[in-house]
Design a protein around this motif. Structure first.
Motif, PDB file in Angstrom:
ATOM      1  N   UNK A 229      31.365  27.867   6.858  1.00  0.00           N
ATOM      2  CA  UNK A 229      31.344  28.805   7.972  1.00  0.00           C
ATOM      3  C   UNK A 229      31.952  30.140   7.582  1.00  0.00           C
ATOM      4  N   UNK A 230      31.311  31.202   8.063  1.00  0.00           N
ATOM      5  CA  UNK A 230      31.808  32.546   7.802  1.00  0.00           C
ATOM      6  C   UNK A 230      31.234  33.493   8.857  1.00  0.00           C
ATOM      7  N   UNK A 231      31.881  34.637   9.075  1.00  0.00           N
ATOM      8  CA  UNK A 231      31.304  35.619  10.003  1.00  0.00           C
ATOM      9  C   UNK A 231      29.959  36.132   9.471  1.00  0.00           C
ATOM     10  N   UNK A 232      28.976  36.155  10.342  1.00  0.00           N
ATOM     11  CA  UNK A 232      27.619  36.563   9.952  1.00  0.00           C
ATOM     12  C   UNK A 232      27.058  37.484  11.027  1.00  0.00           C
ATOM     13  N   UNK A 233      26.459  38.584  10.612  1.00  0.00           N
ATOM     14  CA  UNK A 233      25.688  39.425  11.525  1.00  0.00           C
ATOM     15  C   UNK A 233      24.262  38.868  11.534  1.00  0.00           C
TER      16      UNK A 233
ATOM     17  N   UNK B 147      24.533  41.272  16.049  1.00  0.00           N
ATOM     18  CA  UNK B 147      24.775  40.009  16.749  1.00  0.00           C
ATOM     19  C   UNK B 147      25.711  39.182  15.878  1.00  0.00           C
ATOM     20  N   UNK B 148      26.996  39.201  16.186  1.00  0.00           N
ATOM     21  CA  UNK B 148      28.005  38.542  15.359  1.00  0.00           C
ATOM     22  C   UNK B 148      28.139  37.070  15.720  1.00  0.00           C
ATOM     23  N   UNK B 149      28.234  36.227  14.688  1.00  0.00           N
ATOM     24  CA  UNK B 149      28.394  34.792  14.880  1.00  0.00           C
ATOM     25  C   UNK B 149      29.253  34.239  13.751  1.00  0.00           C
TER      26      UNK B 149
ATOM     27  N   UNK C  31      26.911  28.934   9.143  1.00  0.00           N
ATOM     28  CA  UNK C  31      26.582  28.804   7.728  1.00  0.00           C
ATOM     29  C   UNK C  31      25.296  29.589   7.485  1.00  0.00           C
ATOM     30  N   UNK C  32      25.445  30.767   6.895  1.00  0.00           N
ATOM     31  CA  UNK C  32      24.301  31.665   6.732  1.00  0.00           C
ATOM     32  C   UNK C  32      23.223  31.062   5.842  1.00  0.00           C
ATOM     33  N   UNK C  33      23.627  30.326   4.805  1.00  0.00           N
ATOM     34  CA  UNK C  33      22.660  29.773   3.869  1.00  0.00           C
ATOM     35  C   UNK C  33      21.796  28.698   4.526  1.00  0.00           C
ATOM     36  N   UNK C  34      22.423  27.849   5.344  1.00  0.00           N
ATOM     37  CA  UNK C  34      21.664  26.816   6.042  1.00  0.00           C
ATOM     38  C   UNK C  34      20.699  27.452   7.044  1.00  0.00           C
TER      39      UNK C  34
ATOM     40  N   UNK D 255      27.078  30.156  18.442  1.00  0.00           N
ATOM     41  CA  UNK D 255      27.504  31.342  17.690  1.00  0.00           C
ATOM     42  C   UNK D 255      28.902  31.188  17.110  1.00  0.00           C
ATOM     43  N   UNK D 256      29.652  30.205  17.578  1.00  0.00           N
ATOM     44  CA  UNK D 256      30.930  29.860  16.955  1.00  0.00           C
ATOM     45  C   UNK D 256      30.885  28.371  16.693  1.00  0.00           C
ATOM     46  N   UNK D 257      30.502  28.007  15.493  1.00  0.00           N
ATOM     47  CA  UNK D 257      30.125  26.632  15.172  1.00  0.00           C
ATOM     48  C   UNK D 257      31.273  25.890  14.511  1.00  0.00           C
ATOM     49  N   UNK D 258      31.945  25.020  15.278  1.00  0.00           N
ATOM     50  CA  UNK D 258      33.030  24.205  14.739  1.00  0.00           C
ATOM     51  C   UNK D 258      33.966  25.058  13.890  1.00  0.00           C
ATOM     52  N   UNK D 259      34.506  26.107  14.486  1.00  0.00           N
ATOM     53  CA  UNK D 259      35.265  27.101  13.751  1.00  0.00           C
ATOM     54  C   UNK D 259      36.503  26.538  13.067  1.00  0.00           C
TER      55      UNK D 259
END
Length: 260
Positions: A105-109, A140-142, A145-148, A252-256
Motif C-alpha cells: 500500500x502507498x499513496x496513489x493519484x 483522486x488520491x487513494x 496497491x498501484x501495481x495490482x 480508497x483507503x485499503x487496509x491502511x
C-alpha cells in the motif's frame, strides 16, 4: 491392562490421513496449475507491446530521429520493468490465499495512474484500430496497491482491444463520497449475452455465443482474483451488439494498517 485401538479404528485413522494427504496434494497441484496459467497469460501481453514499441523505435532510428528513438527505447524498457514486477505479483498471489496477500500500500493519484495506463497501451490500441477515451478528475488520491490495480485495468483494456470487436473504449474514474473509487471500462463492441456474463470470470471461461475471439479465458479470471485482493468488487453490464461495461469499485483507503 492397556487399551489398544482396534484394527478398524487404526484403519479409519489411516484412511483419514490418506484422504487429508490427497486433498493437500490436490490443492498444491491446482496452485501450480494456477501459477503456470497466470504467468503464461501475463507474459504474452508484454511481448506484443514490446514488439510494437521496438518496431516504432527502429522506424524512428531509420528515419534519422535519434531523440525519438531514445524516447521509444526508454518506453520499451519501462514496459519490460513494469511487466517483470507484475509477474512477481502473480507469483506471490498464487502462493497465498487472496485474503492473505500482502498488499504493498502507498499513496496513489488514481487520476495520474489511469492516464499513465492508457498512454502505455496506446501502441496496442493504435495497432488494433481502437480509440481510447479517458475521463478522470484532475486528481483522486487513494491508498492502494498501484501495481495490482494497474494489472486489473491493463487486463480489462486489453480484453476489450482484442476480443470485443470495438472501435472505442472508454476508461472512466469516479471518486465517490463513500471513500471508494469507481473505475469503468466500457466498449462499443459486440457485447456479451446475459447467460455468459458470470462464465467469463471463471478460469478458462469464455462466452459461448459472443464470438469474442480466441483468448485463453484467463484474463478476466485474473482480474477477479486481483480485485478480491484489493478488497473490491467487479460487475459487468452488457447486451449482445450493445457493447460491454465493466465496473470496478475499490476502497480508497485499503487496509491502511498494512502500509506501515
Amino acid at each position: 491392562m492397556t487399551n489398544q485401538p482396534s484394527a478398524p479404528a487404526v484403519r479409519g485413522t489411516a484412511d483419514e490421513s490418506l484422504e487429508a494427504l490427497a486433498q493437500r496434494l490436490s490443492r498444491e497441484v491446482q496452485e501450480r496449475d494456477d501459477l503456470l496459467a497466470m504467468a503464461a497469460h501475463e507474459l504474452r501481453n508484454p511481448l506484443h507491446a514490446l514488439t510494437l514499441q521496438l518496431a516504432l523505435a527502429r522506424a524512428t532510428a531509420e528515419s534519422g530521429q535519434p531523440a525519438d528513438t531514445a524516447q521509444r527505447i526508454a518506453k520499451a524498457q519501462a514496459t519490460l520493468d513494469r511487466y517483470a514486477d507484475r509477474v512477481t505479483v502473480l507469483l506471490d498471489l498464487v502462493r497465498v490465499h487472496a485474503d492473505a496477500y500482502p498488499l504493498k500500500l502507498q499513496p496513489v493519484d488514481l487520476s495520474a495512474l489511469v492516464r499513465s495506463i492508457a498512454e502505455g497501451l496506446a501502441p496496442e490500441a493504435q495497432f488494433r484500430g481502437v480509440a481510447v477515451e479517458v475521463t478522470a478528475p484532475k486528481r483522486c488520491d487513494a491508498v492502494t496497491d498501484a501495481l495490482v490495480l494497474e494489472q486489473v485495468l491493463d487486463n480489462l483494456l486489453l480484453n476489450a482491444f482484442k476480443h470485443a470487436a470495438c472501435s472505442t473504449v472508454r476508461l472512466e474514474l469516479r471518486c465517490l463520497p463513500d471513500d471508494s473509487a469507481e473505475l469503468v471500462v466500457a466498449d462499443d463492441g459486440r457485447g456479451i449475452a446475459p447467460e455468459d456474463q458470470e462464465r467469463i470470470f471463471a478460469k478458462f471461461g469464455v462466452a459461448r455465443r459472443s464470438e469474442r475471439g480466441t483468448g485463453t479465458g484467463l484474463g478476466l479470471w485474473i482480474v477477479r482474483k486481483l480485485v478480491e485482493v484489493l478488497g473490491g468488487s467487479i460487475a459487468v453490464r452488457s447486451q449482445p451488439q450493445a457493447g460491454c461495461e465493466f465496473t470496478l469499485r475499490i476502497p480508497m483507503s485499503n487496509r491502511s494498517e498494512q502500509a506501515s
